[in-house]
Design a protein around this motif. Structure first.
Motif, PDB file in Angstrom:
ATOM      1  N   THR A  29      -3.322   1.263   6.265  1.00  0.00           N
ATOM      2  CA  THR A  29      -2.444   0.900   5.354  1.00  0.00           C
ATOM      3  C   THR A  29      -2.148  -0.572   5.728  1.00  0.00           C
ATOM      4  O   THR A  29      -1.642  -1.377   4.680  1.00  0.00           O
ATOM      5  CB  THR A  29      -1.280   1.543   5.465  1.00  0.00           C
ATOM      6  OG1 THR A  29      -0.623   1.321   6.851  1.00  0.00           O
ATOM      7  CG2 THR A  29      -1.227   3.056   5.224  1.00  0.00           C
ATOM      8  N   ASN A  78       0.263  -1.470   7.182  1.00  0.00           N
ATOM      9  CA  ASN A  78       1.804  -1.610   7.114  1.00  0.00           C
ATOM     10  C   ASN A  78       2.341  -0.565   8.144  1.00  0.00           C
ATOM     11  O   ASN A  78       2.269   0.395   8.192  1.00  0.00           O
ATOM     12  CB  ASN A  78       2.017  -0.827   5.654  1.00  0.00           C
ATOM     13  CG  ASN A  78       3.558  -0.995   5.379  1.00  0.00           C
ATOM     14  OD1 ASN A  78       4.195  -1.278   5.891  1.00  0.00           O
ATOM     15  ND2 ASN A  78       3.746  -0.598   4.129  1.00  0.00           N
ATOM     16  N   ASN A 116       0.721  -1.157   0.046  1.00  0.00           N
ATOM     17  CA  ASN A 116       0.088  -0.092   0.063  1.00  0.00           C
ATOM     18  C   ASN A 116       0.866   1.267   0.131  1.00  0.00           C
ATOM     19  O   ASN A 116       0.653   2.396   0.593  1.00  0.00           O
ATOM     20  CB  ASN A 116      -0.686   0.034   1.297  1.00  0.00           C
ATOM     21  CG  ASN A 116      -1.753  -1.005   1.155  1.00  0.00           C
ATOM     22  OD1 ASN A 116      -2.458  -1.543   0.169  1.00  0.00           O
ATOM     23  ND2 ASN A 116      -2.367  -1.776   2.295  1.00  0.00           N
ATOM     24  N   MET A 164      -0.516   4.795  -0.521  1.00  0.00           N
ATOM     25  CA  MET A 164      -1.485   5.292   0.589  1.00  0.00           C
ATOM     26  C   MET A 164      -0.595   5.755   1.822  1.00  0.00           C
ATOM     27  O   MET A 164      -0.702   6.691   2.244  1.00  0.00           O
ATOM     28  CB  MET A 164      -2.359   4.248   1.205  1.00  0.00           C
ATOM     29  CG  MET A 164      -3.156   4.719   2.239  1.00  0.00           C
ATOM     30  SD  MET A 164      -4.175   6.240   2.016  1.00  0.00           S
ATOM     31  CE  MET A 164      -5.354   5.506   0.571  1.00  0.00           C
ATOM     32  N   VAL A 165       0.669   4.929   1.841  1.00  0.00           N
ATOM     33  CA  VAL A 165       1.741   5.336   2.933  1.00  0.00           C
ATOM     34  C   VAL A 165       2.186   6.748   2.751  1.00  0.00           C
ATOM     35  O   VAL A 165       2.139   7.582   3.681  1.00  0.00           O
ATOM     36  CB  VAL A 165       2.860   4.121   3.009  1.00  0.00           C
ATOM     37  CG1 VAL A 165       3.855   4.679   3.874  1.00  0.00           C
ATOM     38  CG2 VAL A 165       2.149   2.907   3.529  1.00  0.00           C
ATOM     39  N   SER A 180       4.334   2.760   7.589  1.00  0.00           N
ATOM     40  CA  SER A 180       3.415   3.923   7.453  1.00  0.00           C
ATOM     41  C   SER A 180       3.643   4.636   8.828  1.00  0.00           C
ATOM     42  O   SER A 180       3.990   6.025   8.856  1.00  0.00           O
ATOM     43  CB  SER A 180       2.216   3.730   7.305  1.00  0.00           C
ATOM     44  OG  SER A 180       1.510   2.855   8.081  1.00  0.00           O
TER      45      SER A 180
END
Length: 334
Positions: free
Chosen positions: A271, A273, A139, A142-143, A276
């Motif tokens: 995310t 993630n 992602n 988006m991060v 991020s």
């Protein structure tokens, strides 16, 4: 489900006990250094403290789930434990043996371990880092978008502070220029110091957030996490951040971490993630913070204005759809 929830509660309790035990024991040592050694830069204690939470998480994972951990992740964990032990030893011995070189030695060790671990994560053999939400490209768009949004919001807060003369948090135009320019160093810092921010985010967002959200719901779980995260700064408030007004400093950090934690919690859920929140944490610490730096003398008015401003900017994120799902829908990854 009841047995799993009990195990989750037991693990969280153990994590908090060990993390705060290490933090306050080192806080006692920091107090001794603060009172007796004026030639030591206490900022190094703050840097080493960032390693504590992830060390405890990794120790618990290796104790309870070692047979389930991928070999590549296990290598990463062992390297991190080595970093923690070396940094801990350097901090304790360095204040006596090489106080004037302590900061540079810690910086060198940090950079070496950051580069080594960064290369492991980027290689991502067998896609093993997906299991701990650490795939760098996951992602990624988006991060980056959320990192830019955070930087813009941070700049807005800085501009507001700039028009509030007379406050301890007051910021000059030159400070804002430095904040904008600091964005250039972010890619370098991601490689050279990322492991220090992993030390907090792997524990707070990666480990504790999903567990508290299962236990208390998504909104309350993040709020409780913010309180814990803020209070964890207690020793630093008394010896480094604001020795003259430590109680106000603790109050300020508890509210700040709770409020900013709402945004970070949103980012992590959005995310999936961990990179991020690591990147956003780096941006926050590399650019202008909403504080006067070390040794600040706070007033109740300063703290109230700061809390109000951050609440206006960051609390609305608790109304996003990421916070609306049922608490049992959040998956806890081991």
């Amino acid at each position: 489900m009841g047995e799993n929830l009990k195990q989750t509660k037991d693990e969280v309790s153990l994590f908090l006990f060990i993390t705060f035990l290490i933090t306050f024991l080192m806080g006692g040592f920091m107090l001794y250094v603060h009172k007796t050694m004026i030639n030591v830069n206490l900022a190094t204690f703050a840097e080493v403290q960032m390693f504590y939470p992830a060390f405890v998480v990794i120790a618990l994972k290796m104790f309870y789930y070692k047979e389930e951990i991928n070999n590549n992740i296990l290598i990463f964990y062992k390297i991190y434990i080595g970093l923690f032990i070396i940094s801990f030893a350097i901090q304790i011995l360095g204040v006596f043996l090489f106080p004037h070189k302590l900061e540079i030695i810690q910086a060198i060790v940090l950079s070496i371990f950051s580069i080594v671990t960064f290369s492991l994560v980027i290689k991502n053999k067998e896609n093993c880092f997906e299991k701990i939400n650490m795939v760098f490209g996951k992602n990624f768009k988006m991060v980056i978008i959320l990192a830019v949004i955070f930087f813009i919001l941070k700049l807005v807060v800085s501009l507001v502070y700039a028009i509030l003369p007379g406050q301890v948090f007051s910021i000059s135009g030159n400070d804002i220029s430095k904040t904008i320019l600091s964005i250039i160093t972010i890619p370098i810092n991601i490689v050279l110091i990322w492991i220090m921010f992993f030390g907090e985010e792997f524990a707070w967002r990666g480990y504790l957030q999903p567990r508290l959200q299962v236990m208390f719901g998504k909104k309350l779980g993040v709020i409780i996490l913010g309180f814990i995260w803020g209070f964890w700064h207690f020793p630093l408030c008394f010896m480094l951040y604001s020795p003259a007004t430590p109680i106000l400093c603790v109050i300020s950090h508890v509210f700040y971490c709770t409020i900013i934690g709402v945004f970070l919690g949103y980012v992590y859920m959005k995310t999936g993630n961990l990179w991020s929140v690591i990147i956003i944490h780096i941006i926050n610490n590399s650019s202008l913070s909403a504080g006067a730096g070390y040794g600040a003398i706070l007033t109740l008015k300063d703290v109230a204005i700061s809390i109000l401003l951050f609440a206006i900017v960051y609390l609305p994120f608790i109304f996003t759809k990421e916070y609306k799902a049922d608490k049992n829908e959040f998956n806890i990854q081991e």
